[in-house]
Design a protein around this motif. Structure first.
Motif, PDB file in Angstrom:
ATOM      1  N   LEU A  42       0.480  -1.164  -0.143  1.00  0.00           N
ATOM      2  CA  LEU A  42       0.187  -0.100  -0.094  1.00  0.00           C
ATOM      3  C   LEU A  42       1.175   1.063   0.163  1.00  0.00           C
ATOM      4  O   LEU A  42       0.813   2.384  -0.742  1.00  0.00           O
ATOM      5  N   GLN A  78       0.743   4.153  -2.519  1.00  0.00           N
ATOM      6  CA  GLN A  78       0.431   5.685  -2.511  1.00  0.00           C
ATOM      7  C   GLN A  78       2.256   5.920  -3.042  1.00  0.00           C
ATOM      8  O   GLN A  78       1.306   7.600  -3.652  1.00  0.00           O
ATOM      9  N   VAL A 122      -9.308  -0.922  -0.610  1.00  0.00           N
ATOM     10  CA  VAL A 122      -7.935  -0.612  -0.535  1.00  0.00           C
ATOM     11  C   VAL A 122      -7.484   0.872  -1.147  1.00  0.00           C
ATOM     12  O   VAL A 122      -7.359   1.750  -1.168  1.00  0.00           O
ATOM     13  N   LEU A 127      -7.989   4.661  -1.199  1.00  0.00           N
ATOM     14  CA  LEU A 127      -6.260   5.167  -1.650  1.00  0.00           C
ATOM     15  C   LEU A 127      -7.338   6.964  -2.218  1.00  0.00           C
ATOM     16  O   LEU A 127      -6.960   8.009  -2.119  1.00  0.00           O
ATOM     17  N   LEU A 159      -8.497   3.414   5.552  1.00  0.00           N
ATOM     18  CA  LEU A 159      -8.771   2.017   5.477  1.00  0.00           C
ATOM     19  C   LEU A 159      -9.608   2.161   6.381  1.00  0.00           C
ATOM     20  O   LEU A 159     -10.565   0.914   6.463  1.00  0.00           O
ATOM     21  N   ALA A 166       0.172   0.720   8.164  1.00  0.00           N
ATOM     22  CA  ALA A 166       0.220   1.536   7.179  1.00  0.00           C
ATOM     23  C   ALA A 166       1.447   3.357   7.115  1.00  0.00           C
ATOM     24  O   ALA A 166       1.611   4.031   6.676  1.00  0.00           O
ATOM     25  N   CYS A 172       0.828  -7.167  -1.974  1.00  0.00           N
ATOM     26  CA  CYS A 172      -0.599  -7.310  -1.677  1.00  0.00           C
ATOM     27  C   CYS A 172      -1.420  -8.751  -1.982  1.00  0.00           C
ATOM     28  O   CYS A 172      -1.866  -9.313  -1.077  1.00  0.00           O
TER      29      CYS A 172
END
Length: 210
Positions: free
Chosen positions: A36, A40, A50, A54, A68, A102, A127
């Motif tokens: 993640l 990003q 996910v 974002l 999230l 994260a 992922c």
């Protein structure tokens, strides 16, 4: 003399111990959080909750870990009704751990430059493997993972193919927000890589027990 049905019957696999489940949750969510962070940093929009997280993060001042938690909240009812209390609790813990990681990872890991295509491939692989680890231990990353896994267990549909269709819609919508063709194409690649990992490695009837 033909073997009896008792002889042919495979022994029931042993359930995972609580310590094994905890280690799997920590491993899977850490891998997912790293993927993640790569998405990003490259400005990509992937699929699932996910991807929705974002999009929310890019479009508002909401921090990614909070996004999230917010995006996944509506799906816990489905998880509890369809997949059981144990699955729901593990998924709730997994999403919480992913949000925590994260938040922590950028404080200890500085990525100054990453090409979108590299982020797409590495993030998609991370992922995908993370989801496999969690599925094997009766958990998920929440949201559409819950829906995809339920449809696989209930109807035998491939979790990877179901997720790929849903993800395509999310990425197309997110692409309107990103408005950058190279990043949109890299986002599509990330979704394909992630779901190919699931489609190839997570088949109906193989990994439901334990």
């Amino acid at each position: 003399m033909p073997p009896s049905s008792a002889t042919l019957a495979a022994p029931a696999p042993a359930r995972h111990a609580a310590s094994e489940d905890l280690l799997a949750l920590l491993t899977g969510t850490l891998l997912a959080a790293l993927g993640l962070v790569l998405f990003q940093q490259a400005g990509l929009v992937t699929g699932g909750t996910v991807g929705l997280s974002l999009v929310l993060h890019y479009a508002s001042p909401v921090p990614l870990p909070i996004a999230l938690l917010l995006v996944n909240a509506p799906f816990y009812g489905l998880a509890c009704l369809r997949m059981g209390r144990e699955f729901t609790l593990k998924t709730l813990l997994a999403v919480g751990l992913m949000a925590l990681f994260a938040w922590l990872l950028p404080q200890g890991l500085a990525i100054t430059r990453i090409a979108p295509i590299v982020a797409a491939v590495l993030g998609g692989l991370l992922c995908g493997v993370a989801i496999l680890v969690l599925f094997r231990h009766r958990a998920s990353l929440g949201g559409l993972n819950v829906l995809a896994l339920y449809l696989q267990e209930r109807w035998g549909w491939s979790a990877g193919k179901v997720q790929m269709g849903l993800d395509a819609a999310i990425v197309l919508g997110g692409g309107l927000l990103v408005a950058d063709l190279p990043r949109v194409l890299a986002s599509v690649l990330a979704v394909v890589v992630l779901n190919l990992v699931l489609a190839v490695n997570h088949r109906p009837g193989r990994y439901f027990t334990g």
